[in-house]
Write an enzyme that holds these catalytic residues in place. Structure first.
Site, PDB file in Angstrom:
ATOM      1  CG  ASP A   1      -2.190   1.133   1.282  1.00  0.00           C
ATOM      2  OD1 ASP A   1      -2.159   1.488   0.215  1.00  0.00           O
ATOM      3  OD2 ASP A   1      -2.813   1.608   1.928  1.00  0.00           O
TER       4      ASP A   1
ATOM      5  CD  GLU B   1      -2.855   3.265  -4.002  1.00  0.00           C
ATOM      6  OE1 GLU B   1      -3.868   3.386  -3.027  1.00  0.00           O
ATOM      7  OE2 GLU B   1      -2.325   3.910  -5.331  1.00  0.00           O
TER       8      GLU B   1
ATOM      9  CG  ASP C   1      -6.150  -1.286  -0.498  1.00  0.00           C
ATOM     10  OD1 ASP C   1      -5.252   0.143  -0.939  1.00  0.00           O
ATOM     11  OD2 ASP C   1      -5.224  -1.029   0.684  1.00  0.00           O
TER      12      ASP C   1
ATOM     13  CG  ASP D   1      -3.927   1.910   5.754  1.00  0.00           C
ATOM     14  OD1 ASP D   1      -3.559   2.409   4.987  1.00  0.00           O
ATOM     15  OD2 ASP D   1      -4.256   2.249   7.262  1.00  0.00           O
TER      16      ASP D   1
ATOM     17  CG  HIS E   1      16.849 -28.552  22.400  1.00  0.00           C
ATOM     18  ND1 HIS E   1      18.124 -28.632  23.284  1.00  0.00           N
ATOM     19  CD2 HIS E   1      16.149 -27.170  22.135  1.00  0.00           C
ATOM     20  CE1 HIS E   1      17.734 -27.080  23.409  1.00  0.00           C
ATOM     21  NE2 HIS E   1      16.900 -26.730  23.080  1.00  0.00           N
TER      22      HIS E   1
ATOM     23  CD  GLU F   1      13.138 -20.872  22.599  1.00  0.00           C
ATOM     24  OE1 GLU F   1      12.691 -20.304  22.969  1.00  0.00           O
ATOM     25  OE2 GLU F   1      13.601 -21.852  23.852  1.00  0.00           O
TER      26      GLU F   1
END
Length: 530
Positions: free
Chosen positions: A14, A55, A80, A129, A334, A410
């Site tokens: 945008d 834009e 948009d 936006d 782990h 993580e």
């Protein structure tokens, strides 16, 4: 992660101008099409320009950001701006001299056949936006937009979660509040299938007999088949783990003050003690559960007085519980790295250490134990080396492939990676205080806040439960993701993270049912290491 040749990404872009022409800026974001996770953001204040130029510049920036991540990807552009979408799709001619070179530049980033364009209404383009407005705000202050200052990803993710979540009592698997609402509805009609209840009427999850001490927000599934995966080990006592979270919790006061006791370990420092801002916190029409026997307990039936409720024979759950096989996640932390016994921050933003000799032995031990059980059907791993090595050991014994899942990584601890808690306190005292005070605060140097990690883990949970319904899946991951999954399944408050012990190479388990209920079956089993 999938290879770039088969990867699709979404680019939302945008631009805006305060005056048209006037002070202008653009924003663009690259998203994972499956999870909605933000992969990259770009924004810039471009001086005086028109809306359309801004834009187009946002489109170019978004495409370049996608190319830098996955050069061979296919791209789904959503904007948009009807003008940009129609012109880039080839349906409208480009006449304005300022836009022709920008459109040509956008067309050169990816081959035309790998980019498709879609117009979306402005309310669905809020992330880009917001970035554009952040860029214009920065320009107004005489600065350029910086990623470290942006809150667009957090704000739009929270708004998206709130907008897309269904009203209670429904909800994605693992949300204890949704399950609790179903329990209330059933108890309100006098229905039940258990022969007893806990001190406050809380049903004992996963059982058909009497029992107390159950976590609220879970519903018994009397006829659902229990895989029996961990029943014999529930009473085993784990050895010391070096999990500073649990050690801190033993000394910490209850309530909010508990959050100031932070760990200094290879594990995530407060787990997801940050989900005040997580998905459950924004769910409409739900109430946070509390411990058994306390005010606000979600699964309390009418007329309970602290004694076991009598059985109601011949009746089932009026809400209709899910009787199908759950998605069972076996959660494997782990094995040790060189940083684990030294209690150093080790997340996803550091050196990505390998397993130590002790860690390799732990991986082989857990592989042997899981092979003996014979119930694991799939293996999914964090992308970090220590998890992939642990997963490979298990996969080799079981003859299974390993799928890598980015959402299981993580926390990124920024500049604190590799440091002890004391070293962080000495070098970054103000940042540490801010981090301890708020789940939205990130570590020094642009690490991840716990609120961000909580949303990532919840989104990963929802996607994996849908993909592996009825399957038993080994998730090889880290302290923060595991404790987050446990906490969310229980509907427990953030302080509960300090009351969980999680050793290296330990096993935990949660079953997720399609009706929104979850059952925690095991936490921190280390019997295979003794």
């Amino acid at each position: 992660m999938t290879s770039s040749s088969s990867r699709e990404v979404i680019v939302e872009a945008d631009g805006g101008s305060r005056g048209n022409p006037g002070p202008a800026g653009y924003g663009a974001v690259v998203l994972d099409p499956v999870t909605g996770e933000t992969l990259a953001e770009a924004a810039e204040y471009i001086g005086v320009a028109t809306n359309n130029v801004a834009e187009y510049k946002g489109l170019v920036a978004g495409l370049k950001a996608a190319r830098s991540l996955f050069p061979d990807a296919t791209v789904h552009v959503r904007m948009d701006s009807k003008l940009v979408v129609e012109q880039m799709s080839g349906r409208w001619k480009i006449k304005h001299p300022d836009m022709k070179p920008l459109a040509a530049e956008a067309g050169r980033v990816f081959p035309a056949g790998r980019v498709r364009y879609e117009w979306i209404p402005r309310e669905r383009n809020k992330h880009a936006d917001r970035l554009a407005n952040e860029a214009m705000d920065a320009g107004k202050r005489g600065r350029q937009w910086e990623l470290s200052d942006s809150t667009a990803a957090l704000d739009t993710a929270a708004a998206r979660n709130a907008a897309t979540l269904p009203p209670a009592p429904s909800g994605p698997p693992g949300d204890a509040t949704a399950g609790a609402a179903r329990a209330r509805a059933a108890l309100a009609t006098g229905a039940g299938t258990t022969t007893g209840a806990g001190p406050s009427g809380d049903l004992d999850p996963g059982r058909t007999g009497t029992g107390s001490g159950a976590w609220p927000g879970t519903v018994a599934h009397p006829t659902a088949q229990d895989d029996g995966l961990f029943a014999a080990e529930a009473d085993l006592t784990a050895p010391a783990s070096g999990d500073f979270e649990a050690q801190a919790g033993a000394l910490a006061p209850t309530g909010h003050a508990a959050r100031t006791h932070a760990p200094e370990t290879d594990a995530a420092p407060a787990g997801a003690a940050a989900e005040d801002a997580g998905p459950e916190a924004t769910r409409p029409g739900t109430t946070r559960t509390t411990g058994p026997g306390t005010a606000g307990s979600e699964a309390t039936g009418p007329g309970t007085t602290g004694t076991a409720a009598p059985a109601v024979p011949g009746q089932g759950w009026s809400a209709g519980p899910d009787m199908s096989a759950p998605a069972t996640f076996v959660l494997l932390r782990h094995g040790e790295t060189a940083l684990t016994p030294e209690k150093r921050f080790s997340g996803s933003g550091g050196t990505d250490p390998e397993l130590s000799a002790a860690g390799l032995r732990q991986a082989e031990a857990v592989a042997e134990a899981l092979a003996a059980r014979g119930t694991i059907q799939e293996i999914v791993s964090s992308p970090l080396t220590r998890c992939r090595q642990t997963a490979a050991a298990v996969a080799g014994r079981l003859g299974l492939d390993v799928r890598v899942e980015q959402g299981l990584r993580e926390t990124d601890f920024g500049a604190w990676e590799g440091l002890t808690f004391g070293e962080v306190r000495e070098r970054y005292p103000e940042d540490l205080d801010a981090w301890l005070a708020s789940p939205k605060a990130a570590p020094t140097g642009g690490g991840e806040s716990f609120a961000t990690v909580a949303r990532r883990v919840a989104a990963t949970r929802d996607r994996l439960t849908a993909a592996y319904a009825g399957r038993t899946v080994l998730l090889v991951t880290h302290v923060t993701p595991i404790k987050t999954l446990i906490r969310l399944a229980l509907g427990a408050p953030p302080e509960s993270l300090f009351r969980m012990e999680l050793s290296a190479a330990s096993i935990s388990a949660v079953a997720y049912y399609a009706d929104g209920n979850a059952s925690v079956r095991l936490l921190n089993d280390t019997s295979h290491l003794r």
